[in-house]
Design a protein around this motif. Structure first.
Motif, PDB file in Angstrom:
ATOM      1  N   LEU A  35       6.104-135.135   7.490  1.00  0.00           N
ATOM      2  CA  LEU A  35       5.914-136.719   7.938  1.00  0.00           C
ATOM      3  C   LEU A  35       4.821-136.959   7.391  1.00  0.00           C
ATOM      4  O   LEU A  35       4.646-138.452   7.433  1.00  0.00           O
ATOM      5  N   ASP A  36       3.697-136.372   6.768  1.00  0.00           N
ATOM      6  CA  ASP A  36       2.385-136.955   6.707  1.00  0.00           C
ATOM      7  C   ASP A  36       2.621-137.487   5.166  1.00  0.00           C
ATOM      8  O   ASP A  36       2.301-138.544   4.756  1.00  0.00           O
ATOM      9  N   SER A  59       3.683-141.999   1.577  1.00  0.00           N
ATOM     10  CA  SER A  59       4.783-142.777   0.492  1.00  0.00           C
ATOM     11  C   SER A  59       5.242-144.022   1.066  1.00  0.00           C
ATOM     12  O   SER A  59       5.172-145.058   0.283  1.00  0.00           O
ATOM     13  N   LEU A  60       5.503-144.036   2.363  1.00  0.00           N
ATOM     14  CA  LEU A  60       5.998-145.342   2.921  1.00  0.00           C
ATOM     15  C   LEU A  60       4.748-146.591   2.703  1.00  0.00           C
ATOM     16  O   LEU A  60       4.869-147.560   2.423  1.00  0.00           O
ATOM     17  N   SER A  61       3.608-145.972   2.896  1.00  0.00           N
ATOM     18  CA  SER A  61       2.664-147.006   3.231  1.00  0.00           C
ATOM     19  C   SER A  61       2.092-147.320   1.884  1.00  0.00           C
ATOM     20  O   SER A  61       1.984-148.550   1.584  1.00  0.00           O
ATOM     21  N   MET A  62       2.074-146.448   0.845  1.00  0.00           N
ATOM     22  CA  MET A  62       1.907-146.862  -0.433  1.00  0.00           C
ATOM     23  C   MET A  62       3.162-147.795  -1.523  1.00  0.00           C
ATOM     24  O   MET A  62       2.606-148.777  -1.991  1.00  0.00           O
ATOM     25  N   ASN A  88       4.865-149.684   0.371  1.00  0.00           N
ATOM     26  CA  ASN A  88       4.727-151.198   0.789  1.00  0.00           C
ATOM     27  C   ASN A  88       3.645-151.911   0.154  1.00  0.00           C
ATOM     28  O   ASN A  88       4.017-153.052  -0.043  1.00  0.00           O
ATOM     29  N   ALA A  89       2.490-150.986  -0.273  1.00  0.00           N
ATOM     30  CA  ALA A  89       1.304-151.810  -0.872  1.00  0.00           C
ATOM     31  C   ALA A  89       1.637-152.057  -2.260  1.00  0.00           C
ATOM     32  O   ALA A  89       1.085-153.351  -2.712  1.00  0.00           O
ATOM     33  N   VAL A  90       2.477-151.458  -3.143  1.00  0.00           N
ATOM     34  CA  VAL A  90       2.974-151.853  -4.142  1.00  0.00           C
ATOM     35  C   VAL A  90       3.562-153.097  -4.062  1.00  0.00           C
ATOM     36  O   VAL A  90       3.791-154.220  -4.688  1.00  0.00           O
ATOM     37  N   ARG A  91       4.656-153.118  -3.008  1.00  0.00           N
ATOM     38  CA  ARG A  91       5.458-154.388  -3.005  1.00  0.00           C
ATOM     39  C   ARG A  91       4.812-155.593  -2.614  1.00  0.00           C
ATOM     40  O   ARG A  91       4.853-156.899  -3.301  1.00  0.00           O
ATOM     41  N   ASP A  92       3.773-155.289  -1.656  1.00  0.00           N
ATOM     42  CA  ASP A  92       2.751-156.351  -1.454  1.00  0.00           C
ATOM     43  C   ASP A  92       1.984-157.065  -2.381  1.00  0.00           C
ATOM     44  O   ASP A  92       1.541-158.096  -2.553  1.00  0.00           O
ATOM     45  N   ALA A  93       1.790-156.073  -3.497  1.00  0.00           N
ATOM     46  CA  ALA A  93       0.664-156.398  -4.708  1.00  0.00           C
ATOM     47  C   ALA A  93       1.625-157.221  -5.503  1.00  0.00           C
ATOM     48  O   ALA A  93       0.704-158.179  -6.253  1.00  0.00           O
ATOM     49  N   ALA A 126      -2.943-146.494   1.050  1.00  0.00           N
ATOM     50  CA  ALA A 126      -1.838-145.614   1.644  1.00  0.00           C
ATOM     51  C   ALA A 126      -2.768-144.740   2.511  1.00  0.00           C
ATOM     52  O   ALA A 126      -2.303-144.218   3.564  1.00  0.00           O
ATOM     53  N   GLU A 127      -3.842-144.057   1.833  1.00  0.00           N
ATOM     54  CA  GLU A 127      -4.748-143.158   2.752  1.00  0.00           C
ATOM     55  C   GLU A 127      -5.333-143.584   4.056  1.00  0.00           C
ATOM     56  O   GLU A 127      -5.400-143.018   5.021  1.00  0.00           O
ATOM     57  N   SER A 128      -5.729-144.966   4.065  1.00  0.00           N
ATOM     58  CA  SER A 128      -6.464-145.480   5.042  1.00  0.00           C
ATOM     59  C   SER A 128      -5.499-146.234   6.110  1.00  0.00           C
ATOM     60  O   SER A 128      -5.772-146.687   6.895  1.00  0.00           O
ATOM     61  N   ALA A 129      -3.936-146.462   5.727  1.00  0.00           N
ATOM     62  CA  ALA A 129      -3.048-147.103   6.486  1.00  0.00           C
ATOM     63  C   ALA A 129      -2.717-146.249   7.738  1.00  0.00           C
ATOM     64  O   ALA A 129      -2.923-145.348   7.881  1.00  0.00           O
ATOM     65  N   GLU A 130      -2.532-147.236   8.787  1.00  0.00           N
ATOM     66  CA  GLU A 130      -2.124-146.769  10.119  1.00  0.00           C
ATOM     67  C   GLU A 130      -0.832-146.014   9.992  1.00  0.00           C
ATOM     68  O   GLU A 130       0.124-146.447   9.543  1.00  0.00           O
TER      69      GLU A 130
END
Length: 291
Positions: free
Chosen positions: A23-24, A29-32, A34-39, A79-83
């Motif tokens: 799950l970690d 992967s999900l956070s990163m 999403n970050a690529v999409r938002d960028a 991604a590493e700092s995302a909630e």
């Protein structure tokens, strides 16, 4: 976890969070992704998430592959700092275990199986240390599952059991894939359960079948009118064992357009789950029971 970046030809970058599913790794992967999409990086045409990885498709005439790789790598710290928290839903999926349709298919392809003398459930129960098929089935449906990926074929969910690592069920795929699998078969391969959204070839062990449609390209099924694919990554599933009479009742309700899946909106916090898995699962199932 050591993130690995690889090119897939000139138009893809594959980002792997970990060689093992966890799950970690999924949340990173999900956070990163999403970050690529938002960028909104110029040239990106598609982002495809998977269990513990994701893939970026891009136009190399817009952004050079080396520059795209650098842009994606720069987003890893986000991604590493995302909630690690999701607002999601828990869904009850009825399952008719040991049904006649998957059993017929199981017996038709025994020469491709590790244990030609038994059934898939008997094999799975034995190698996981259970005294009976019934005890294995109970372990399969007793705790909720996390949808970590949707794909391979349209609408097919991969589900990861929300239990301690040493309690996870593990069953290998068939030695050679079958050429047939009934639609809506509940299968198992490695550490993942799944639902075959369409009839076709397959290699996962077959445990049962659900009467609940999860994919409808024509969008005629009542609970699939908004979108043809039911599941999305982050969904939580609770299997609910049913008998033949209940299976037939649900099939009739689906055909009549009156069937509605049992769903509850929930929040899932990874840190809370890791600290108290049993307590978190109990709250999830309590929310579903109150739906």
């Amino acid at each position: 976890m050591k993130t690995r970046y690889t090119f897939g030809g000139d138009e893809h970058i594959h980002v792997e969070m970990d060689e093992e599913m966890s799950l970690d790794a999924f949340f990173k992967s999900l956070s990163m992704s999403n970050a690529v999409r938002d960028a909104d990086i110029p040239g990106v045409t598609e982002i495809c998430p998977a269990n513990a990885s994701f893939q970026v498709k891009f136009d190399p005439d817009v952004t050079h592959p080396d520059d795209m790789l650098k842009r994606v790598q720069e987003l890893e710290h986000m991604a590493e700092s995302a909630e690690k928290r999701l607002s999601t839903r828990i869904i009850e999926i009825p399952v008719y275990y040991q049904d006649p349709w998957t059993h017929e298919t199981v017996m038709r392809f025994r020469e491709r199986h590790q244990d030609p003398s038994g059934t898939d459930l008997e094999y799975a129960a034995r190698i996981n240390g259970f005294d009976s098929v019934e005890a294995f089935i109970e372990a399969h449906h007793a705790q909720p599952w996390f949808v970590s990926m949707v794909g391979f074929v349209a609408g097919l969910p991969f589900l990861y059991q929300l239990v301690e690592r040493d309690k996870q069920l593990q069953v290998p795929k068939y030695l050679r894939p079958r050429t047939d699998t009934p639609k809506l078969t509940v299968g198992y391969g490695g550490c993942f359960s799944c639902i075959y959204s369409v009839r076709g070839a397959g290699g996962y062990q077959m445990f049962g079948i659900t009467p609940m449609p999860i994919y409808d390209p024509e969008q005629k099924v009542s609970h699939l009118k908004d979108f043809m694919v039911f599941f999305r990554p982050g969904d939580i599933v609770k299997w609910a064992p049913i008998n033949r009479a209940e299976y037939d009742r649900i099939i009739a309700a689906v055909e009549a357009g009156t069937y509605a899946p049992r769903i509850a909106e929930v929040d899932f916090d990874l840190e809370e789950f890791n600290a108290d898995m049993a307590g978190t699962n109990a709250k999830l199932m309590e929310a579903l029971n109150g739906a």
